[in-house]
Scaffold this motif. Sequence first.
Motif, PDB file in Angstrom:
ATOM      1  N   HIS A  14       0.413  -1.473   0.061  1.00 30.49           N
ATOM      2  CA  HIS A  14       0.263  -0.052  -0.144  1.00 30.49           C
ATOM      3  C   HIS A  14       1.208   1.648  -0.421  1.00 30.49           C
ATOM      4  CE1 HIS A  14      -2.286   3.037   1.328  1.00 30.49           C
ATOM      5  NE2 HIS A  14      -3.166   2.539   1.064  1.00 30.49           N
ATOM      6  N   GLY A  15       1.812   1.169   1.024  1.00 33.02           N
ATOM      7  CA  GLY A  15       2.810   2.472   0.709  1.00 33.02           C
ATOM      8  C   GLY A  15       2.358   3.986   1.590  1.00 33.02           C
ATOM      9  N   THR A  16       2.895   4.703   1.536  1.00 30.45           N
ATOM     10  CA  THR A  16       2.431   5.835   2.162  1.00 30.45           C
ATOM     11  C   THR A  16       3.377   7.406   1.122  1.00 30.45           C
ATOM     12  OG1 THR A  16       4.364   5.962   3.271  1.00 30.45           O
ATOM     13  CG2 THR A  16       2.568   5.169   4.259  1.00 30.45           C
ATOM     14  N   GLU A  17       2.228   7.375   0.805  1.00 30.83           N
ATOM     15  CA  GLU A  17       2.624   9.094   0.013  1.00 30.83           C
ATOM     16  C   GLU A  17       2.834  10.877   0.437  1.00 30.83           C
ATOM     17  OE1 GLU A  17      -1.025   9.717  -2.428  1.00 30.83           O
ATOM     18  OE2 GLU A  17      -0.757   7.598  -3.203  1.00 30.83           O
ATOM     19  N   LEU A  18       3.576  10.897   0.500  1.00 26.63           N
ATOM     20  CA  LEU A  18       3.479  12.490   0.998  1.00 26.63           C
ATOM     21  C   LEU A  18       2.985  13.319   1.140  1.00 26.63           C
ATOM     22  CD1 LEU A  18       7.904  13.139  -0.509  1.00 26.63           C
ATOM     23  CD2 LEU A  18       6.927  12.394   1.585  1.00 26.63           C
ATOM     24  N   THR A  19       2.865  14.392   2.521  1.00 23.35           N
ATOM     25  CA  THR A  19       1.832  14.907   2.411  1.00 23.35           C
ATOM     26  C   THR A  19       2.094  16.408   1.053  1.00 23.35           C
ATOM     27  OG1 THR A  19       2.586  15.567   3.941  1.00 23.35           O
ATOM     28  CG2 THR A  19       1.393  14.585   4.404  1.00 23.35           C
ATOM     29  N   SER A  21       4.383  17.606  -2.729  1.00 25.92           N
ATOM     30  CA  SER A  21       5.170  17.367  -3.472  1.00 25.92           C
ATOM     31  C   SER A  21       6.489  16.967  -3.333  1.00 25.92           C
ATOM     32  CB  SER A  21       4.709  17.634  -4.481  1.00 25.92           C
ATOM     33  OG  SER A  21       5.587  19.525  -4.695  1.00 25.92           O
TER      34      SER A  21
END
Length: 50
Positions: A14-19, A21
């Motif tokens: 799933h991973g995590t995304e930066l808040t 860019s």
Amino acid sequence: MHSILLATQEYAEHGTELTVSPVVFGLSAFGGLIAMLLVTYAFRSVGTRH
């Protein structure tokens, strides 16, 4: 143990995304490092004055 491995694998996929860019993240890190450089440069001759 097997269920723990499956849960960690599912989370890793799933991973995590930066808040923000990545460009904004990099520019803010660069700006912070430049600010620390300027503070360090401002105090370069304090020890020789006394």
